[in-house]
Design a protein around this motif. Structure first.
Motif, PDB file in Angstrom:
ATOM      1  N   ARG A 153       0.836  -1.209   0.000  1.00  0.00           N
ATOM      2  CA  ARG A 153       0.000   0.000   0.000  1.00  0.00           C
ATOM      3  C   ARG A 153       0.872   1.262   0.000  1.00  0.00           C
ATOM      4  N   ARG A 154       1.946   1.240   0.800  1.00  0.00           N
ATOM      5  CA  ARG A 154       2.816   2.420   0.868  1.00  0.00           C
ATOM      6  C   ARG A 154       3.506   2.670  -0.465  1.00  0.00           C
ATOM      7  N   LEU A 155       4.038   1.618  -1.084  1.00  0.00           N
ATOM      8  CA  LEU A 155       4.709   1.777  -2.373  1.00  0.00           C
ATOM      9  C   LEU A 155       3.715   2.183  -3.461  1.00  0.00           C
ATOM     10  N   ARG A 156       2.507   1.660  -3.366  1.00  0.00           N
ATOM     11  CA  ARG A 156       1.471   2.049  -4.334  1.00  0.00           C
ATOM     12  C   ARG A 156       1.193   3.546  -4.243  1.00  0.00           C
ATOM     13  N   GLU A 157       1.046   4.058  -3.026  1.00  0.00           N
ATOM     14  CA  GLU A 157       0.764   5.481  -2.843  1.00  0.00           C
ATOM     15  C   GLU A 157       1.935   6.347  -3.305  1.00  0.00           C
ATOM     16  N   GLN A 158       3.157   5.873  -3.060  1.00  0.00           N
ATOM     17  CA  GLN A 158       4.334   6.644  -3.462  1.00  0.00           C
ATOM     18  C   GLN A 158       4.450   6.759  -4.977  1.00  0.00           C
ATOM     19  N   ARG A 159       4.030   5.719  -5.706  1.00  0.00           N
ATOM     20  CA  ARG A 159       4.201   5.696  -7.163  1.00  0.00           C
ATOM     21  C   ARG A 159       2.961   6.164  -7.925  1.00  0.00           C
ATOM     22  N   ALA A 160       1.863   6.410  -7.231  1.00  0.00           N
ATOM     23  CA  ALA A 160       0.633   6.841  -7.905  1.00  0.00           C
ATOM     24  C   ALA A 160       0.906   8.128  -8.686  1.00  0.00           C
ATOM     25  N   PRO A 161       0.291   8.292  -9.842  1.00  0.00           N
ATOM     26  CA  PRO A 161      -0.778   7.449 -10.406  1.00  0.00           C
ATOM     27  C   PRO A 161      -0.271   6.240 -11.190  1.00  0.00           C
ATOM     28  N   ASN A 162       1.066   6.052 -11.220  1.00  0.00           N
ATOM     29  CA  ASN A 162       1.605   4.898 -11.930  1.00  0.00           C
ATOM     30  C   ASN A 162       1.370   3.606 -11.146  1.00  0.00           C
ATOM     31  N   GLU A 163       1.323   2.521 -11.877  1.00  0.00           N
ATOM     32  CA  GLU A 163       1.352   1.212 -11.233  1.00  0.00           C
ATOM     33  C   GLU A 163       2.790   0.909 -10.811  1.00  0.00           C
ATOM     34  N   THR A 164       2.913   0.062  -9.795  1.00  0.00           N
ATOM     35  CA  THR A 164       4.231  -0.386  -9.356  1.00  0.00           C
ATOM     36  C   THR A 164       4.126  -1.836  -8.901  1.00  0.00           C
ATOM     37  N   GLY A 165       5.208  -2.384  -8.463  1.00  0.00           N
ATOM     38  CA  GLY A 165       5.165  -3.774  -8.032  1.00  0.00           C
ATOM     39  C   GLY A 165       6.540  -4.277  -7.632  1.00  0.00           C
ATOM     40  N   GLY A 166       6.672  -5.584  -7.555  1.00  0.00           N
ATOM     41  CA  GLY A 166       7.930  -6.200  -7.154  1.00  0.00           C
ATOM     42  C   GLY A 166       7.741  -7.686  -6.928  1.00  0.00           C
ATOM     43  N   VAL A 167       8.633  -8.273  -6.177  1.00  0.00           N
ATOM     44  CA  VAL A 167       8.546  -9.718  -5.905  1.00  0.00           C
ATOM     45  C   VAL A 167       8.119  -9.952  -4.464  1.00  0.00           C
ATOM     46  N   LEU A 168       7.569 -11.124  -4.221  1.00  0.00           N
ATOM     47  CA  LEU A 168       7.153 -11.562  -2.892  1.00  0.00           C
ATOM     48  C   LEU A 168       8.114 -12.628  -2.386  1.00  0.00           C
ATOM     49  N   LEU A 169       8.455 -12.528  -1.114  1.00  0.00           N
ATOM     50  CA  LEU A 169       9.313 -13.511  -0.470  1.00  0.00           C
ATOM     51  C   LEU A 169       8.526 -14.216   0.628  1.00  0.00           C
ATOM     52  N   GLY A 170       8.888 -15.452   0.881  1.00  0.00           N
ATOM     53  CA  GLY A 170       8.193 -16.191   1.927  1.00  0.00           C
ATOM     54  C   GLY A 170       8.898 -17.496   2.241  1.00  0.00           C
ATOM     55  N   SER A 171       8.269 -18.254   3.114  1.00  0.00           N
ATOM     56  CA  SER A 171       8.762 -19.583   3.463  1.00  0.00           C
ATOM     57  C   SER A 171       7.606 -20.560   3.365  1.00  0.00           C
ATOM     58  N   PHE A 172       7.921 -21.815   3.122  1.00  0.00           N
ATOM     59  CA  PHE A 172       6.849 -22.800   3.011  1.00  0.00           C
ATOM     60  C   PHE A 172       7.302 -24.145   3.549  1.00  0.00           C
ATOM     61  N   ASP A 173       6.322 -24.936   3.935  1.00  0.00           N
ATOM     62  CA  ASP A 173       6.536 -26.288   4.442  1.00  0.00           C
ATOM     63  C   ASP A 173       5.631 -27.204   3.632  1.00  0.00           C
ATOM     64  N   LEU A 174       6.204 -27.904   2.690  1.00  0.00           N
ATOM     65  CA  LEU A 174       5.399 -28.742   1.798  1.00  0.00           C
ATOM     66  C   LEU A 174       4.749 -29.906   2.539  1.00  0.00           C
ATOM     67  N   SER A 175       5.423 -30.426   3.570  1.00  0.00           N
ATOM     68  CA  SER A 175       4.854 -31.564   4.293  1.00  0.00           C
ATOM     69  C   SER A 175       3.569 -31.177   5.019  1.00  0.00           C
ATOM     70  N   ARG A 176       3.470 -29.901   5.416  1.00  0.00           N
ATOM     71  CA  ARG A 176       2.272 -29.413   6.104  1.00  0.00           C
ATOM     72  C   ARG A 176       1.377 -28.595   5.183  1.00  0.00           C
ATOM     73  N   ARG A 177       1.814 -28.350   3.943  1.00  0.00           N
ATOM     74  CA  ARG A 177       1.051 -27.570   2.961  1.00  0.00           C
ATOM     75  C   ARG A 177       0.751 -26.164   3.491  1.00  0.00           C
ATOM     76  N   VAL A 178       1.809 -25.471   3.868  1.00  0.00           N
ATOM     77  CA  VAL A 178       1.688 -24.129   4.426  1.00  0.00           C
ATOM     78  C   VAL A 178       2.665 -23.202   3.717  1.00  0.00           C
ATOM     79  N   LEU A 179       2.200 -22.004   3.374  1.00  0.00           N
ATOM     80  CA  LEU A 179       3.037 -20.972   2.776  1.00  0.00           C
ATOM     81  C   LEU A 179       2.857 -19.677   3.562  1.00  0.00           C
ATOM     82  N   HIS A 180       3.970 -19.065   3.978  1.00  0.00           N
ATOM     83  CA  HIS A 180       3.942 -17.783   4.672  1.00  0.00           C
ATOM     84  C   HIS A 180       4.559 -16.717   3.765  1.00  0.00           C
TER      85      HIS A 180
END
Length: 507
Positions: free
Chosen positions: A372-399
């Motif tokens: 939300r903060r980056l969106r407001e800073q770049r308005a009216p242009n669109e912006t974006g980037g990559v998402l980082l996280g961790s996951f446990d396939l044995s438990r089928r969980v993604l953070h």
């Protein structure tokens, strides 16, 4: 009162004449009241020993007399007059009470006004020491769960003496806890927490009844199992860093609004991004010592003073956790040369949870706030980037724990966003390396301008197909998020046929 006491003593002495060559101990308990008719508020205890043996004392009190011919004492039919009773010397004794848990809390400076039911999973270096330290501070009816035995090299870092080598850790730890103070009540379950077998019901009842269940095993699988267990009141994880110089404490809040694995994901993100933790997980040592002849019979040196220092801090932290309600992620870094300790408290944010078929996704509020903060800073242009996280396939969980800003070579306009790649690969790989592979690339995010729908456009669908094509063969989950003015839309996939989506309203 004196006549009653003397009469009681005289009757008892006559019963004990056969033990006449012994010395008695007088224990006097005096009730303490504010008024003569008031309730007893406390007891005062005094102890004395007469210098006379039983026979001699009975004679001085006029109860018996010695036969001059046989030298034996005989009971008088009529009590003789007692003279000079004040000449019977008494030795005074100092009366002390065995230490119970309530009094231990007083002496330990522990402000808690009650005990707590605790479960400890793992009775190794940190577990055994923390459990014993909290016991000394007057907290803990512990149930110890462990399926290992004490080995000789364990003596350097655990509470067990040499005589307990070869015996089960759970049983011996519970025994040492039980004999620490006047009260007992500590229990043990010799079982693998993840596969308890015949002990499954005992384990379930123990964690279900505990105020706090603490994982001392440093096992990601145990931490995950505790996070998924809806029957426990609260869970925590205590462990040392790879080189034994750092202590990590992760704990849920009492309402369990943050689960243990969600806190762990935040911890791994900090390990991967905070300069103060640059070598926290990357400093694992390779100077292993072989203690037996099997392939896995390896350990590393760990100075006892380091174990004791960090375990003492851990015990103090556990005592605070029992009294406090909030979730915490704490790290203490020990400098072995100076003995100095640097504490760190990690910032924890709430999460949004999404259940998609047979897998679960959590998104940190910090991620939504960043987008939300980056969106407001770049308005009216669109912006974006990559998402980082961790996951446990044995438990089928993604953070999903981090949203990175657009690389400098990205193309941004009011109607489209094309993410660049400048400096991105070394940044993401550096975070992955410092978090020992726990925090990785999991997807893409971008913003939509005011007035535009938050759902995916045709171009956005192509981005998701790209994620599916590149990440699906690896078996890893993947995510695309779109941040709008009033909500953030998210879609996640895993093994291509498991796809879910939903919206997260902005607060």
């Amino acid at each position: 009162m004196a006549r009653d006491l003397l009469g009681t003593l005289e009757a008892w002495l006559l019963e004990q004449l056969s033990q006449g060559d012994r010395v008695i101990l007088l224990l006097i308990s005096i009730p303490k009241r504010r008024t003569a008719e008031g309730a007893i508020e406390a007891w005062e205890h005094w102890a004395f020993s007469p210098t006379e043996k039983i026979e001699s004392l009975a004679q001085r009190l006029g109860l018996v007399e010695r036969d001059p011919d046989t030298g034996r004492f005989g009971r008088l039919l009529t009590k003789a007059p007692v003279e000079n009773i004040t000449e019977i010397a008494l030795y005074g004794w100092r009366v002390v009470q065995r230490l119970d848990q309530a009094t231990a809390r007083l002496y330990a400076g522990n402000p808690a006004d009650r005990d707590a039911s605790l479960v400890g999973i793992g009775a190794g270096a940190i577990g055994s020491n923390v459990m014993l330290n909290t016991k000394r501070a007057g907290i803990g009816k512990w149930t110890v769960i462990d399926n290992d035995i004490n080995l000789p090299h364990n003596l350097v870092r655990q509470i067990h003496p040499d005589a307990m080598t070869g015996f089960p850790k759970a049983e011996t730890t519970a025994l040492l806890l039980d004999t620490c103070l006047a009260e007992g009540g500590d229990r043990h379950i010799r079982a693998n927490f993840l596969a308890p077998g015949a002990a499954a019901e005992a384990v379930r009842e123990a964690v279900g009844a505990a105020d706090l269940t603490v994982d001392f095993s440093a096992s990601p699988s145990v931490l995950g199992a505790l996070s998924d267990n809806a029957e426990i009141a609260r869970a925590a994880s205590f462990f040392f860093g790879p080189d034994g110089q750092d202590l990590v404490v992760l704990a849920e809040d009492k309402a369990r609004t943050l689960r243990l694995d969600e806190i762990e994901a935040c911890y791994f993100l900090c390990a991967g991004t905070d300069p103060l933790l640059a070598d926290h997980l990357a400093s694992a040592r390779t100077d292993l010592i072989r203690y037996a002849n099997a392939c896995q019979d390896l350990t590393r040196s760990l100075p006892p003073w380091q174990v004791q220092t960090l375990s003492g801090i851990a015990a103090g932290s556990l005592l605070s956790l029992v009294e406090e309600e909030q979730a915490v992620a704490l790290i203490w870094r020990l400098n072995p040369r100076s003995g100095g300790v640097m504490p760190m408290e990690l910032n924890l944010e709430p999460v949004r949870r999404h259940e998609f078929d047979d897998f679960r996704i959590t998104v940190s509020e910090a991620v939504i706030g960043t987008m939300r903060r980056l969106r407001e800073q770049r308005a009216p242009n669109e912006t974006g980037g990559v998402l980082l996280g961790s996951f446990d396939l044995s438990r089928r969980v993604l953070h999903v724990v981090a949203a990175l800003p657009a690389p400098p070579d990205s193309r941004q306009s009011p109607t489209y966003f094309i993410r660049g790649a400048k400096h991105l690969k070394p940044l993401v790989e550096g975070i992955e390396a410092r978090s020992v592979g726990s925090i990785v690339y999991v997807g893409e995010w971008h913003s939509h301008p005011d007035g535009a729908k938050v759902g995916p456009s045709d171009d956005d669908e192509e981005v998701f197909k790209h994620l599916e094509m590149h990440l699906d063969p690896t078996g890893a989950p993947y995510v695309m998020a779109i941040c709008g003015a009033h909500e953030t839309w998210i879609r996640a996939g895993w093994h291509s046929w498991r796809i879910g989506e939903g919206a997260m309203p902005h607060g």
